[in-house]
Motif scaffolding. Structure first.
Motif, short mmCIF file in Angstrom:
data_model
loop_
_atom_site.label_atom_id
_atom_site.label_comp_id
_atom_site.label_asym_id
_atom_site.label_seq_id
_atom_site.Cartn_x
_atom_site.Cartn_y
_atom_site.Cartn_z
N ASP A 277 -21.54 61.83 72.65
CA ASP A 277 -20.10 61.92 72.86
C ASP A 277 -19.62 61.19 74.10
OD1 ASP A 277 -19.75 63.49 70.59
OD2 ASP A 277 -20.06 65.37 71.67
N HIS A 280 -16.43 59.03 73.75
CA HIS A 280 -15.19 59.76 73.57
C HIS A 280 -14.66 60.29 74.90
CE1 HIS A 280 -17.26 60.03 69.61
NE2 HIS A 280 -16.05 59.78 69.16
N TYR A 281 -15.56 60.76 75.74
CA TYR A 281 -15.13 61.30 77.03
C TYR A 281 -14.67 60.19 77.97
CZ TYR A 281 -16.54 66.16 76.27
OH TYR A 281 -16.61 67.45 75.82
N GLN A 284 -11.10 58.81 77.82
CA GLN A 284 -9.97 59.61 78.29
C GLN A 284 -9.49 59.11 79.65
OE1 GLN A 284 -8.90 62.08 76.11
NE2 GLN A 284 -10.58 61.32 74.82
N LEU A 287 -11.06 60.11 83.54
CA LEU A 287 -12.43 60.62 83.48
C LEU A 287 -13.42 59.51 83.79
CD1 LEU A 287 -12.74 63.11 80.47
CD2 LEU A 287 -12.56 63.60 82.91
N SER A 292 -16.82 63.44 83.60
CA SER A 292 -17.04 63.62 82.17
C SER A 292 -18.26 64.48 81.91
CB SER A 292 -17.22 62.25 81.50
OG SER A 292 -16.04 61.48 81.54
N LEU A 296 -18.19 67.88 79.79
CA LEU A 296 -19.01 67.96 78.58
C LEU A 296 -20.05 69.06 78.71
CD1 LEU A 296 -20.48 64.87 76.70
CD2 LEU A 296 -21.60 67.06 76.70
N ASP A 301 -21.81 70.73 73.28
CA ASP A 301 -21.61 69.77 72.18
C ASP A 301 -21.78 70.39 70.80
OD1 ASP A 301 -24.32 70.20 72.20
OD2 ASP A 301 -24.90 68.09 72.44
N TRP A 348 -9.37 66.16 86.69
CA TRP A 348 -9.09 65.24 85.59
C TRP A 348 -7.58 65.01 85.48
CZ3 TRP A 348 -9.93 66.92 79.80
CH2 TRP A 348 -9.57 65.86 78.96
N LEU A 388 -8.45 65.75 74.06
CA LEU A 388 -9.89 65.58 73.97
C LEU A 388 -10.44 66.26 72.71
CD1 LEU A 388 -12.70 64.85 75.12
CD2 LEU A 388 -12.62 67.00 76.39
N THR A 397 -11.76 57.53 69.68
CA THR A 397 -11.55 57.41 71.12
C THR A 397 -10.06 57.58 71.44
OG1 THR A 397 -11.40 55.01 70.91
CG2 THR A 397 -13.56 55.93 71.48
#
Length: 411
Positions: A277, A280-281, A284, A287, A292, A296, A301, A348, A388, A397
Motif C-alpha cells: 500500500d 496509495h499512502y 496523499q 504524507l 506514512s 499505515l 493492512d 498530516w 485515504l 491513488t
C-alpha cells in the motif's frame, strides 16, 4: 461455542472458561510462555462439547472466543495461530463492564477474567477481533512506533536542556536556533558554560558550522563569537560548574538520540517501501515516508478491519462525539483515542495545507466560519482519513479533483 476471559500479568494468566449460558466450566492460573499456552489448549480441549467431535482442529478452534486486554505479544500471537477468535478489549471497557457485576469497587485478577469472558459471550459484536494484519505491517508498526518514541524522548531531553540553559546561560539560546542541530551540540559540548563559550575562537566556531554544512560560515562565526563574548549575568563558579556538567550530559543524550533516530528512520523507510500500500499512502498530500509508515502501521493492512470510512475515522479519533440529553446537544472532540495515530494525522493535516489546494481551501473555509486553528486541523484530518479510506478501498491513488469535488462551484 466456548468463551474464555484471559486477564494477563507479567508472569501469569488468570483464565475463566464459560459456555453459551454463562456457566463456568473452568478457572485456572496459567504460567506465561509455552507451558501456559500448552495447558490452555488442553483446558479447552477437555471442555469441548461432544458435537465438536466431528470438526477438524481448525473448525473447533474457531468456536472459541477469547477476550484479553492486549493485542500484542507472543501469547496473543499463539492464540491467533491456534485459530481462536481473539478480541483485544480496551481496559476502559473492562473497567466499565466490571461495574455491571459489582458496584462495590472490588477487583481481582480472577474477577477480571470472568468479566472478559462475559464481554466476549454477550457483547462480542460491539468489539473488534484482533486485526489480521500481515507480518510486514506488524513489523513496520513496531519500528515506526519506536522511531516516534525516540523523537518524543529527544524532545523531552531538548526541553530539559533549554530549561537548564535558561537558568544560567541564556545567551546560548539567543545564538542557537535549533538545539538538536549538530553544530549547536558540538559547540555546547566544547563550551557548556559562559566562561568557556567566551573563549571559543572564531576558527573553532567556523569549523563546527562547516561540519553542519552552514552557509556564510565566516560571517556567522564572527557574529556568534561577538554575541558569546558579550556581557551577561553569571552564576557563582561552583553553581556554574554544576550546570555545565548537566548541559554536557544532556548534549550527549541528544547527540546519541539524533544518531538512533536517523538510523531507525532508515529502517522505517525500508519496511514501508516494501509494503503493497506504499503507493496509495505516498500519493496523499502531506504524507512522506516516515509519516506514512506511522499511519499505515497504526491502521494496519487488514482490508476487512474497517467496514467504512466512518469506522476508520472513529479509530483515528478524528471524528467528533455527540452528547445529547433532552434538548441539549454538545459536539466534542474525541479524546479517548490512539494517541500515536492522532498525532500522526494531526501532522498530516498540517503538512497537507501546503501540498493540496483543496485542503487549504477546506481549512480556510472552516477558519472563515470561526473555527479555531486546532479544530480546523482536526476536521481536515478527519476529511483526509476518509479520502485515504476511499483510495485503499478502490485501489486507486489520490486525485486532487476527485477528493475535493464538493468544493468546486456547481454550474
Amino acid at each position: 461455542m466456548l468463551y474464555l476471559g484471559d486477564d494477563w500479568a507479567e508472569d501469569h494468566h488468570d483464565v475463566e472458561l464459560v459456555d453459551d449460558h454463562g456457566a463456568r466450566l473452568a478457572r485456572k492460573r496459567l504460567p506465561e510462555g509455552l507451558e501456559g499456552v500448552t495447558r490452555l489448549h488442553a483446558l479447552i480441549a477437555e471442555r469441548m462439547p461432544p458435537e465438536w467431535a466431528d470438526l477438524d482442529p481448525g473448525e473447533a478452534a474457531a468456536q472459541v472466543r477469547i477476550g484479553i486486554e492486549t493485542d500484542r505479544g507472543p501469547w496473543v500471537q499463539a492464540l491467533i495461530a491456534a485459530g481462536y477468535q481473539v478480541y483485544a478489549i480496551n481496559p476502559m471497557s473492562v473497567a466499565r463492564y466490571r461495574e455491571r457485576h459489582s458496584t462495590s469497587g472490588a477487583k481481582s485478577d480472577a474477577g477480571d477474567a470472568h468479566v472478559l469472558a462475559e464481554i466476549v459471550r454477550l457483547d462480542h459484536a460491539h468489539h473488534r477481533p484482533v486485526a489480521a494484519d500481515s507480518d510486514q505491517a506488524e513489523a513496520m508498526k513496531l519500528v515506526a512506533r519506536t522511531h516516534q518514541t525516540l523523537i518524543w524522548d529527544r524532545t523531552r531531553q531538548l526541553l530539559r536542556l533549554r530549561s537548564v540553559l535558561r537558568e544560567f546561560f541564556p545567551a546560548a539560546l539567543d545564538v542557537v536556533d535549533d538545539l538538536t542541530a549538530s553544530d549547536a551540540l558540538e559547540l555546547l559540548a566544547r563550551a557548556p558554560d559562559p566562561a568557556r563559550a567566551a573563549r571559543l575562537s572564531r576558527s573553532q566556531i567556523a569549523a563546527a558550522l562547516r561540519r553542519a554544512n552552514r552557509r556564510q560560515v565566516d560571517a556567522k562565526a564572527a557574529d556568534l563569537q561577538q554575541r558569546l563574548r558579550g556581557a551577561q549575568l553569571r552564576q557563582p563558579d561552583a553553581v556554574q560548574a554544576a550546570y555545565a556538567a548537566i548541559v554536557t550530559a544532556q548534549v550527549r543524550l541528544i547527540a546519541a538520540l539524533n544518531v538512533e533516530v536517523e538510523q531507525l528512520g532508515q529502517v522505517v523507510a525500508d519496511h514501508f517501501g516494501r509494503h503493497r500500500d506504499a503507493e496509495h499512502y505516498l500519493s496523499q498530500p502531506g504524507l512522506g515516508v516516515v509519516l506514512s509508515a506511522r499511519i499505515l502501521g497504526e491502521f494496519g493492512d487488514d482490508p476487512h478491519r474497517f467496514t467504512d470510512a466512518k469506522a476508520r475515522k472513529n479509530y483515528a479519533g478524528t471524528s467528533p462525539i455527540t452528547r445529547a440529553s433532552g434538548t441539549r446537544t454538545i459536539v466534542l472532540a474525541r479524546y479517548a483515542r490512539n494517541r500515536r495515530l492522532a498525532d500522526a494525522v494531526h501532522q498530516w493535516a498540517f503538512c497537507a495545507l501546503k501540498g493540496s489546494p483543496g485542503a487549504r481551501a477546506y481549512y480556510s473555509a472552516l477558519r472563515t466560519r470561526g473555527t479555531g486553528h486546532q479544530a480546523a486541523l482536526r476536521q481536515l484530518g478527519n476529511r483526509l482519513v476518509g479520502i485515504l479510506h476511499g483510495c485503499l478501498k478502490t485501489n486507486t491513488t489520490y486525485d486532487e479533483a476527485t477528493a475535493w469535488a464538493h468544493l468546486q462551484p456547481t454550474s
